[in-house]
Design an enzyme around this catalytic site. Structure first.
Site, PDB file in Angstrom:
ATOM      1  N   SER B  10      38.171  43.707  47.075  1.00 37.33           N
ATOM      2  CA  SER B  10      38.738  44.283  45.856  1.00 37.33           C
ATOM      3  C   SER B  10      39.164  45.708  46.178  1.00 37.33           C
ATOM      4  O   SER B  10      39.971  45.919  47.084  1.00 37.33           O
ATOM      5  CB  SER B  10      37.678  44.193  44.755  1.00 37.33           C
ATOM      6  OG  SER B  10      38.052  44.904  43.640  1.00 37.33           O
ATOM      7  N   HIS B  37      41.741  41.221  44.994  1.00 43.79           N
ATOM      8  CA  HIS B  37      41.999  41.511  43.571  1.00 43.79           C
ATOM      9  C   HIS B  37      43.210  42.436  43.470  1.00 43.79           C
ATOM     10  O   HIS B  37      43.320  43.396  44.215  1.00 43.79           O
ATOM     11  CB  HIS B  37      40.797  42.231  42.940  1.00 43.79           C
ATOM     12  CG  HIS B  37      39.616  41.334  42.757  1.00 43.79           C
ATOM     13  ND1 HIS B  37      38.388  41.808  42.426  1.00 43.79           N
ATOM     14  CD2 HIS B  37      39.484  39.986  42.841  1.00 43.79           C
ATOM     15  CE1 HIS B  37      37.533  40.798  42.317  1.00 43.79           C
ATOM     16  NE2 HIS B  37      38.169  39.676  42.580  1.00 43.79           N
ATOM     17  N   ASP B 129      32.151  40.291  42.074  1.00 45.79           N
ATOM     18  CA  ASP B 129      32.787  39.003  42.334  1.00 45.79           C
ATOM     19  C   ASP B 129      32.514  38.635  43.792  1.00 45.79           C
ATOM     20  O   ASP B 129      32.607  39.490  44.673  1.00 45.79           O
ATOM     21  CB  ASP B 129      34.298  39.110  42.068  1.00 45.79           C
ATOM     22  CG  ASP B 129      34.992  37.752  42.155  1.00 45.79           C
ATOM     23  OD1 ASP B 129      34.308  36.713  42.081  1.00 45.79           O
ATOM     24  OD2 ASP B 129      36.228  37.735  42.306  1.00 45.79           O
TER      25      ASP B 129
END
Lengths: 273, 193
Positions: B10, B37, B129
């Site tokens: 991310s 992401h 995540d």
């Protein structure tokens, strides 16, 4: 081993639902289907898919919850604004040449993209001669689509997407805010017909100038995708437009050679023969 | 022998991924799938950005793409990327932990399809995540590698994996590529000899 058993249970569940209720999920893509069924299992607080099968077969209310859990996609107004921009620039000029335009929006979910199209056509001055047939397999979702009410907090994001999609007005003109919701302007609905249609089991019901089916086929396996492409080809008039999702293609269609790209990157095609 | 490498990152990923890609052997044939992401509207920007850093072919996944060797697959913006035995699938199901694409979804489906033949890599990131997905991958017999949180631009994501899972390798970014080369190429050599 657990996964093999799960696969057997899922096959039995889908077969049971098909035989008893007529809803056919047997050719849905397995990976998403598994995830969704596991989520429903957790929501229903049941240990095994076999238990879920019993509950669905004996309790129609549970079937409704299942249908909702299996079919709802999360989209937005003007999802992929560059698609709507390309539609405005490349497809609308073609549509202007017809006295009357029939559009099929297959798998319209909660209606966000249908109303996006209605706004676009209105701004281009051709909405009056268009009729949009918005269909989905799920009745509950269709009712939500027909209501045209969305959370107000999403409007900021939708406004941005609307502008990127080539919007010509102020987006706030298209809705009224009330109790934390945005209610879309009634005039957007006037040429939309909402009706239930299941791509897996229902047949062609008209001939269309445009078919939009975005991010629906990703949930189907190759066999069902082929079946739906037959349906689309049969339902599209000569030189009609087919629009798919951004990461979808005609690769799995038996009719690939029957189409030419109009905006390749945006997955907008025209039927040649 | 590893059949698929899945990578999740991310915040900081745009700095980390070029380093990782540059350290991968050109002989590496194991397919790689990456969730980075990013903003829902970003289109092929990530692909154009990463291509100069690898000679392997780089592709944004289209629905039902077969998983091919010598290819790096990117999860497209605003879709979940799922592994479905020997092909990829996409979905627009609701975001998982606010993310679409979700690292958990990629890792969990990779675990289901490939089990011990999958390798999961978690790089820098500012949310959790991937923690669930990495745990599932490990439980199914897969290999889990994380970027050493103390060297990550944002340590939260690899640290969350470490808290949840007994990871196989904790490595500084510059050594993850050679570890992957070793795991994927060494197995092949020992097989052919």
């Amino acid at each position: 081993m657990k996964n093999d058993l799960e696969e057997i249970e899922i096959q039995l569940l889908l077969e049971g639902i098909y035989q008893y209720y007529g809803f056919d999920f047997r050719n849905y893509a397995r990976s998403s289907l598994h995830r969704r069924i596991r989520k429903i299992l957790a929501d229903e607080n049941l240990p095994y898919i076999s238990d879920l099968q019993a509950r669905i077969l004996h309790d129609p209310a549970c079937l409704q919850r299942f249908l909702l859990g299996i079919t709802v996609n999360v989209t937005s107004m003007f999802r992929d604004p560059s698609f709507f921009l390309a539609f405005r620039q490349r497809v609308v000029p073609l549509l202007r040449t017809y006295p009357y335009v029939r559009i099929w929006h297959a798998g319209c979910s909660q209606g966000q993209e249908v109303y996006s199209m209605a706004i676009l056509l209105q701004e281009e001055g051709i909405y009056d001669r268009c009729r949009i047939y918005a269909t989905d397999a799920n009745e509950t979702v269709l009712k939500q689509a027909e209501n045209a009410i969305y959370p107000l907090e999403l409007m900021q994001q939708y406004t941005q997407l609307y502008l990127q999609a080539g919007g010509k007005q102020s987006f706030s003109e298209y809705y009224t805010a009330a109790y934390g919701n945005a209610i879309l302007r009634h005039s957007l609905k006037q040429n939309i017909i909402f009706s239930q249609h299941n791509l897996a089991t229902d047949r062609s019901f008209n001939e269309f100038h445009v078919i939009l089916c975005r991010n629906v086929l990703i949930y189907f396996n190759a066999d069902l995708q082929k079946h739906v492409h037959y349906l689309f080809h049969e339902s599209l008039c000569m030189l009609g437009i087919l629009a798919l999702g951004r990461q979808e293609s005609l690769r799995l269609s038996p009719f690939q050679s029957h189409y030419e790209p109009i905006a390749n990157r945006e997955k907008i095609y025209r039927r040649l023969h | 022998m590893p059949q698929l490498i899945v990578i999740g990152t991310s915040l900081g990923g745009l700095t980390a991924l070029p380093v990782l890609l540059q350290t991968l052997s050109p002989a590496l044939s194991t397919p790689i799938a990456i969730v980075q992401h990013r903003h829902r509207d970003s289109r092929s920007g990530l692909l154009d950005f990463l291509q100069p850093y690898t000679t392997l072919s780089l592709r944004e996944v289209e629905d039902k793409d077969p998983i091919q060797p010598r290819t790096i697959y990117l999860a497209p913006a605003d879709y979940h990327l799922l592994v479905e035995s020997h092909q990829f699938a996409l979905s627009i199901d609701e975001p998982v932990s606010f993310a679409r694409p979700s690292i958990d979804v990629l890792f969990e489906t990779a675990a289901e399809s490939f089990g011990k033949e999958a390798i999961g890599v978690i790089l820098t990131g500012a949310n959790q995540d991937g923690a669930q997905g990495a745990a599932t991958l490990k439980a199914q017999g897969g290999t889990v590698i994380i970027q050493d949180p103390t060297t990550a631009e944002s340590p939260i994501m690899p640290a969350a994996v470490q808290a949840n899972t007994s990871v196989d390798w904790v490595l500084p970014l510059t050594q993850i590529g050679s570890c992957l080369n070793h795991l994927c190429l060494a197995t092949r050599k020992s097989r052919s000899s």
